[in-house]
Structures are given as C-alpha cells and as structure tokens.
Enzyme design. Structure first.
Site, mmCIF file in Angstrom:
data_model
loop_
_atom_site.group_PDB
_atom_site.id
_atom_site.type_symbol
_atom_site.label_atom_id
_atom_site.label_comp_id
_atom_site.label_asym_id
_atom_site.label_seq_id
_atom_site.Cartn_x
_atom_site.Cartn_y
_atom_site.Cartn_z
ATOM 1 N N TYR A 117 22.162 38.132 45.970
ATOM 2 C CA TYR A 117 21.462 38.520 44.787
ATOM 3 C C TYR A 117 21.994 38.231 43.694
ATOM 4 O O TYR A 117 23.196 37.754 43.389
ATOM 5 C CB TYR A 117 21.413 40.010 45.021
ATOM 6 C CG TYR A 117 22.819 40.641 44.655
ATOM 7 C CD1 TYR A 117 23.296 41.116 43.635
ATOM 8 C CD2 TYR A 117 23.898 40.955 45.820
ATOM 9 C CE1 TYR A 117 24.595 41.933 43.350
ATOM 10 C CE2 TYR A 117 25.008 41.425 45.826
ATOM 11 C CZ TYR A 117 25.670 41.727 44.523
ATOM 12 O OH TYR A 117 26.835 42.350 44.266
ATOM 13 N N CYS A 118 21.246 38.665 42.728
ATOM 14 C CA CYS A 118 21.467 38.288 41.212
ATOM 15 C C CYS A 118 21.154 39.565 40.519
ATOM 16 O O CYS A 118 21.199 40.745 41.253
ATOM 17 C CB CYS A 118 20.726 37.173 40.514
ATOM 18 S SG CYS A 118 19.052 37.338 40.358
ATOM 19 N N PHE A 119 21.062 39.673 39.178
ATOM 20 C CA PHE A 119 20.851 40.812 38.584
ATOM 21 C C PHE A 119 19.482 41.707 38.715
ATOM 22 O O PHE A 119 19.414 42.896 39.339
ATOM 23 C CB PHE A 119 21.019 40.782 37.136
ATOM 24 C CG PHE A 119 20.748 42.617 36.413
ATOM 25 C CD1 PHE A 119 21.684 43.180 36.602
ATOM 26 C CD2 PHE A 119 19.985 42.521 35.519
ATOM 27 C CE1 PHE A 119 21.748 44.473 35.898
ATOM 28 C CE2 PHE A 119 19.710 43.764 34.945
ATOM 29 C CZ PHE A 119 20.669 44.711 35.089
#
Length: 369
Positions: free
Chosen positions: A94-96
């Site tokens: 995941y990222c933000f």
C-alpha cells in the site's frame, strides 16, 4: 492471481504482512505493527517530487521521479519487494491513498515476474477504518476497570486476565510520573492504531463480554487515551485492588528499580546505563516538585541520592524503601483518592490479589496462571 483488497478487518485480525511504500517520514508518523517500510522514494526524493507536482503537475512529477530513481535504484528496490513477496505470499502492499505509488510498485514487481496485490484506499483508508473501531468498540464495548492505588499490582493482575486491554503495554509506559520505560513511546497515531487492533481482536465473535482495562488517568506518559474509550472508562464499574504499604514498596522496587535498570542496560550497558537510569528518576522527581511540595521534594531528592549511591556502590536496594514510601503517601495516594472520588462507575469488589482472583474465577473469567 490474488485480487486487490479493501477487507481491512481481515488484514488486522490476521496480522497479514504488508509492504508500506510510503516515505520513511510518513511511516514514522503513523504505521501498522505488521507493516514493513520499503519506500518507493526516500524522504528527499519525495520532497523534490512533491515540489515539482505543485509547480508543474503530475506528469512532470512522474518524470522527475523516474529521473531520481534510475534503473539501478529501481532494480534494487524491486529486489527488496520481490524478496518480501516470496517470503510472505499472503501479503499486500500500500501507499498513502492506494494510488500512484502502489501502481508503480505493482508494475515494477510484475516486470520482475511477481504479482502482488495492493490495498484499496491505502494507508488513509486503513487509518479511517481503525478510527471507526475506536469510536464504535472503544466507546461501546463493556468494560471493567482494574483500579487501585499505585503499587498494588494492577498491571500484574490485568496481565493474568486473557480478555484485557493493556494500555500501559500499548503505550510503552507504566502510567505514573516515574513510568518512563527504557524504550521510547509510540507516536499518538500508532498508540491509537494499537488500541484499535487490540479491540478488534477482543471483539472478534464476542462484543458483549466485558473487557478488563487498568483504571488509568487520561494520560499514559505523553499519550492520551482516545475520547470514546476514556468516556467509556469513566462510567464503567471497577474492581479495586488493595495491598499493604510494604507490599506496594516491594512492587515499586521490582518495577521501577530492578526491571527498569535491566531494560536500560540492554540499551546502554554498565555504568553509563546506571547513570541514565539514575538521571531518569531525578528528572521524574523534579517534574512533580510543585505538586509534591518543595519541602517534601528536597527530602525525597536526598533520599533518592542516598538510595542511588547505595545501589551503585554496594548493590543495596533497601535505600529505595523510604523514598518510595514517601512518594506513595504524599503524592500518589492523595492524587488517586481524589481522581477515584470523581468516577461515575460502581465498585464491584475490593480486596487483595487473591480475593479479586477468586471473584474473577467465580464469574468464569479466563485467567492465565
């Protein structure tokens, strides 16, 4: 090929391994305990790309990112992700927001022959989910407080109760003015995240049985108990653990001298570790000087210095007894009595550790030995 997911509850209940592709500065501010930071960009790279995005838009920012993270860096970072994916085939990345950084990471991994799904909505969505858990379960799940004056052994009794929420453990702090541990506390965001995950696991399949939690103040070190949980605690019934003064002094020596010094010396061995331990106690005493009163503060500081000298020079712990007794009688007990008098919840039972253990067993509460 596994699909991307937005089943946040499953991710936290099963502690599924996660790759966090955000920059280190984002990870430090707030993350999850089963996530590993393997950033797409360093802090400096992210900063430069962010400036370019504001000045010239997304395409220009992507172009700069490709320039900063050239073929060699791309290969190196991809290798780390691929190694993680092979060790944890059940995991996700995941990222933000589950956007560009997640898609780039997925693309680079796919080129290396590995498909790894990402979490829809990214960190922001998972964080929002956990805040919802704190609001719903923290504010609504039945609680029973394990209360009592400082040094009665509340944490020890709570540790035997399987269905418990250990706020001190989650905050890495003993909760009192002298409760600073050798290791640092988590960030406020990470403290909330830990509480939410623990509540989620406690409520799995059973949201009606009470959860036992220590009757803390609002602050646990530098951290604040979240509003919904704190309000719930204030109106919840309590067990009051009692112990005589000498038992409480014994527990104080065990927890705040022996155990704390051992923890400090794991990080800083030898004389340097002892001096760090001693300075922590001096600073803790100084912080409460106004509430303690300046005359009692001077008396307590003299006792502390004598106890530290006997400990350092002769390995004698008896000098801590008058110091701890003074703090209990003149600082901790008056403060506890005042705070407890303002509670709304009823007292279910009072007694020593054996009596309250019997009370719990009689009601079928699962205990560890």
């Amino acid at each position: 090929m596994r699909p991307d997911t937005d089943n946040y509850q499953r991710l936290f209940l099963q502690d599924i391994p996660l790759i966090d592709t955000r920059a280190p500065v984002e990870f430090i501010r707030g993350a999850f305990e089963h996530a590993v930071n393997m950033p797409l960009m360093t802090d400096a790279e992210r900063h430069r790309v962010g400036i370019r995005y504001k000045e010239a838009g997304q395409e220009a920012a992507i172009a700069l990112g490709r320039e900063l993270v050239g073929p060699a860096l791309q290969a190196e970072r991809t290798r780390f992700w691929v190694d993680f994916a092979r060790q944890h085939p059940e995991g996700y990345l995941y990222c933000f927001r589950g956007g560009l950084r997640s898609r780039i990471t997925q693309d680079w991994m796919a080129r290396a022959g590995v498909h790894y799904p990402y979490i829809k909505g990214g960190y922001k969505a998972m964080r929002r989910f956990l805040l919802g858990v704190v609001a719903r379960l923290g504010g609504g799940i039945p609680l029973i407080l394990v209360s009592g004056r400082t040094g009665t052994g509340k944490t020890r009794l709570l540790g035997r109760i399987r269905r418990s929420l250990d706020l001190e453990g989650l905050a890495n702090h003993r909760g009192s003015s002298f409760g600073t541990m050798a290791e640092s506390q988590p960030t406020p965001i990470n403290f909330e995240n830990r509480i939410a995950v623990r509540l989620l696991k406690l409520a799995r399949g059973d949201e009606s049985s009470p959860v036992f939690v220590e009757g803390e103040g609002r602050l646990v070190g530098s951290l604040t108990v979240p509003d919904p949980l704190w309000i719930n605690m204030q109106r919840s019934p309590a067990l009051v653990l009692e112990a005589d003064m000498e038992q409480r002094v014994d527990i104080g020596i065990s927890d705040y001298v022996v155990d704390l010094l051992n923890r400090v010396r794991l990080l800083e061995p030898g004389e340097a570790g002892f001096e760090r331990f001693a300075e922590r106690h001096r600073q803790s005493l100084y912080r409460i000087r106004r509430r303690l009163g300046l005359e009692s503060y001077d008396e307590a500081m003299a006792m502390l210095e004598a106890a530290l000298a006997a400990h350092r020079d002769h390995d004698d712990l008896e000098g801590y007894r008058p110091f701890i007794r003074l703090l209990l009688e003149r600082y901790y007990d008056p403060m506890y009595d005042y705070q407890f008098s303002r509670r709304q919840g009823v007292v279910l039972a009072r007694g020593d550790a054996d009596a309250l253990t019997g009370w719990l067993q009689h009601r079928g509460v699962a205990l560890d030995r």
